[in-house]
Structures are given as C-alpha cells and as structure tokens.
Motif scaffolding. Structure first.
Motif, PDB file in Angstrom:
ATOM      1  N   SER A   1      -8.430  -0.919   0.786  1.00  0.00           N
ATOM      2  CA  SER A   1      -9.488  -0.542   0.047  1.00  0.00           C
ATOM      3  C   SER A   1     -10.166   0.832   0.354  1.00  0.00           C
ATOM      4  CB  SER A   1     -10.767  -1.430   0.526  1.00  0.00           C
ATOM      5  OG  SER A   1     -10.959  -1.670   1.866  1.00  0.00           O
ATOM      6  N   HIS A   2      -9.666   1.414   1.413  1.00  0.00           N
ATOM      7  CA  HIS A   2     -10.216   2.583   1.814  1.00  0.00           C
ATOM      8  C   HIS A   2      -9.214   3.857   2.079  1.00  0.00           C
ATOM      9  CE1 HIS A   2     -13.536  -0.006   3.213  1.00  0.00           C
ATOM     10  NE2 HIS A   2     -14.226   1.242   2.981  1.00  0.00           N
ATOM     11  N   HIS A   3      -8.031   3.555   1.843  1.00  0.00           N
ATOM     12  CA  HIS A   3      -6.888   4.817   2.243  1.00  0.00           C
ATOM     13  C   HIS A   3      -5.907   4.893   1.016  1.00  0.00           C
ATOM     14  CE1 HIS A   3      -8.026   5.349   6.476  1.00  0.00           C
ATOM     15  NE2 HIS A   3      -8.118   3.982   6.434  1.00  0.00           N
TER      16      HIS A   3
ATOM     17  N   TRP B   1       0.868  -1.153  -0.039  1.00  0.00           N
ATOM     18  CA  TRP B   1      -0.096  -0.200   0.051  1.00  0.00           C
ATOM     19  C   TRP B   1       1.017   1.213  -0.024  1.00  0.00           C
ATOM     20  CZ3 TRP B   1       0.049   3.543   4.239  1.00  0.00           C
ATOM     21  CH2 TRP B   1      -0.446   4.247   4.226  1.00  0.00           C
TER      22      TRP B   1
ATOM     23  N   HIS C   1      -3.126   5.157  -6.508  1.00  0.00           N
ATOM     24  CA  HIS C   1      -4.199   5.213  -5.834  1.00  0.00           C
ATOM     25  C   HIS C   1      -5.582   4.264  -5.921  1.00  0.00           C
ATOM     26  CE1 HIS C   1      -2.342   8.579  -3.429  1.00  0.00           C
ATOM     27  NE2 HIS C   1      -2.202   9.034  -4.799  1.00  0.00           N
ATOM     28  N   ASP C   2      -5.212   3.117  -6.965  1.00  0.00           N
ATOM     29  CA  ASP C   2      -6.306   1.956  -6.870  1.00  0.00           C
ATOM     30  C   ASP C   2      -6.489   1.683  -5.664  1.00  0.00           C
ATOM     31  OD1 ASP C   2      -4.687   2.427  -9.197  1.00  0.00           O
ATOM     32  OD2 ASP C   2      -5.521   0.776 -10.226  1.00  0.00           O
ATOM     33  N   LYS C   3      -8.005   1.359  -5.503  1.00  0.00           N
ATOM     34  CA  LYS C   3      -8.652   0.692  -4.449  1.00  0.00           C
ATOM     35  C   LYS C   3      -8.575  -0.842  -4.576  1.00  0.00           C
ATOM     36  CE  LYS C   3      -9.082   4.552  -1.800  1.00  0.00           C
ATOM     37  NZ  LYS C   3      -8.251   5.548  -2.801  1.00  0.00           N
TER      38      LYS C   3
ATOM     39  N   ARG D   1       1.070   4.269  -3.001  1.00  0.00           N
ATOM     40  CA  ARG D   1       0.648   5.698  -2.783  1.00  0.00           C
ATOM     41  C   ARG D   1       2.055   6.509  -3.025  1.00  0.00           C
ATOM     42  NH1 ARG D   1      -3.014   2.773  -3.474  1.00  0.00           N
ATOM     43  NH2 ARG D   1      -4.802   2.599  -1.967  1.00  0.00           N
TER      44      ARG D   1
ATOM     45  N   ARG E   1      -8.795  -2.860   5.042  1.00  0.00           N
ATOM     46  CA  ARG E   1      -9.474  -1.675   4.758  1.00  0.00           C
ATOM     47  C   ARG E   1      -8.222  -0.635   4.388  1.00  0.00           C
ATOM     48  NH1 ARG E   1     -10.798   1.246   9.011  1.00  0.00           N
ATOM     49  NH2 ARG E   1     -12.476   2.614   7.426  1.00  0.00           N
TER      50      ARG E   1
ATOM     51  N   GLN F   1      -9.894  -4.505  -3.145  1.00  0.00           N
ATOM     52  CA  GLN F   1     -10.884  -5.058  -2.297  1.00  0.00           C
ATOM     53  C   GLN F   1     -10.441  -6.407  -1.784  1.00  0.00           C
ATOM     54  OE1 GLN F   1     -13.449  -3.095  -1.450  1.00  0.00           O
ATOM     55  NE2 GLN F   1     -12.459  -1.511  -2.637  1.00  0.00           N
TER      56      GLN F   1
END
Length: 246
Positions: A244-246, A224, A233-235, A228, A241, A237
């Motif tokens: 998937s969220h940050h 992650w 910034h692909d999420k 970044r 989290r 799943q």
C-alpha cells in the motif's frame, strides 16, 4: 496483446502441495495482470526431522525445471516463484546462481522469495530482523545465512516444524501469533515470515498495526517485487504497508 493480461502475463511456479500461493497472488492481482500457475509435482510426504525436510527440498528441486517449461508455452512475460526454501539455499551467492539458472531456462525475468524479501527489508530501511518459518532447523539455518549475507542481523528465529507439505497450509493464526510474540522485542526492527504455503499475508498486515513495525509475509513481498520489477506501481490496500505504501 492478451485480452485479460494486457498489462502483464505472470507465470507462477509452486509445489503441487501448495494451496496458499495461488489464492494469495490472485488477491493481490491488479486489473490487467493475470497469473498462470504451474505445479511442481511432489508427494505429500511425512516431514518429521531435518532429513525428511531435505527429502522434500530435493523433490521440489528435481521437478522445478519441468514445471517452468510448461509455463513457457503460454508465453508468460515474467516468472514469479511461489516456493521459498530452495531460493535461500547456500547463502546469497548460491541463491543468486540458482536464480540465474531459472532465468536462463525460462528466458524471462524472475522474482523469487529470498531476494524479494531482501528488497522489501531494504525498502523499509531496517537491519535487525527476526523470522518465522514452517520449516525445520536445517532450513532455518539456510534462511539465516542468506539474510546475514545480505547484511541483516538475525536476532531470533522460530521454526514451526510442520509435519508435511500440505500441513503447512493448515497452520493456524494462533500458531503464527504465538511465533510473532516470541520473535518480537525492542531489539527487532522487523519480523519476516517465510514459507509460501503458510497463510500469513493478512495476519502480517494486522500485526504491523499493533506492533508498529514491519511484519513482512513472503507472498506479499514476492508479488510486490514482481509488480515493481515490471513497472507496475499500483497500490493495494489491506494486505500490508509494503503493497500500500512502497
């Protein structure tokens, strides 16, 4: 522009005994990003006490630069370090100096597990943590020191004392679940897993659902952070989290 890695060409370093990092990182890889693995050659030595663990750490440290040099030949654009113990050593200041030596050697940006976890915990906004590792107490003390230098309060920690580098990857979900139960409590805001050859990305994602708090696996945090840092910034799943969220 690389035909497959047209968004990013990652180099990845990991010990030759590590069988978890490579598939974990590939599971998190967005389209247009490629991972190129170089192995730090170490023996699968017996580890049954603090001294044995330190011998393993020394073996990794002595061969890291050679493995990094191999990656330079593919013209990687960014380096992701798929080993963790050495990236926590000697507190935050010592870890920063080690990271800078790697950066100077490879000539590109670098993500490592210790600072990736710091960034992940800051993204969650938590301060009181507990952590588990496959290590021995000598290494858990270094991990604790790093986190405390970063301003976190380490409430508890568990070391699984795995008997060899390869055996880390044989750690069962039951062992990790038992460690999570031992670590959890109302006094802990997040649980962290260190040790990149310990397979816990999916278990951590599941534990977040029933504990209702962050459970951060080091491989998820490291990949992650690398994504970044290079502006991707692909999420993603199903892997926690953080992704998937940050």
């Amino acid at each position: 522009m690389d035909h497959l890695g047209y968004r990013m060409k990652f180099g990845v370093l990991g010990p030759s005994t590590n069988t978890i990092v490579q598939p974990d990182f590939d599971d998190m890889r967005p389209v247009g990003v490629t991972n190129h693995y170089s192995r730090i050659v170490i023996p699968d030595m017996a580890v049954d006490d603090n001294e044995g663990f330190m011998r393993m750490v020394d073996a990794i440290s002595s061969n890291t630069m050679d493995a990094a040099d191999v990656l330079k030949t593919c013209e990687m654009q960014y380096l992701v370090m798929g080993m963790s113990a050495v990236t926590f050593w000697n507190g935050k200041q010592g870890a920063q100096a080690y990271l800078e030596r790697i950066r100077q050697r490879v000539g590109v940006g670098v993500t490592c597990g210790s600072f990736a976890l710091e960034a992940a915990l800051n993204a969650y906004g938590v301060r009181r943590i507990a952590f588990l590792s496959p290590y021995f107490p000598v290494a858990n003390a270094e991990v604790r020191r790093f986190f405390e230098d970063c301003g976190f309060t380490v409430v508890r920690d568990v070391c699984l004392r795995r008997p060899s580098p390869v055996q880390i990857a044989h750690t069962t979900d039951r062992m990790c679940r038992d460690a999570i139960r031992e670590l959890d409590g109302d006094d802990v805001e997040a649980i962290v897993q260190v040790g990149t050859n310990l397979s816990m990305v999916r278990l951590a994602a599941a534990a977040e659902l029933y504990l209702d708090k962050p459970v951060v696996a080091i491989n998820a945090a490291t990949y992650w952070h690398a994504l970044r840092q290079v502006g991707i910034h692909d999420k993603i799943q199903g892997l926690g989290r953080l992704l998937s969220h940050h």
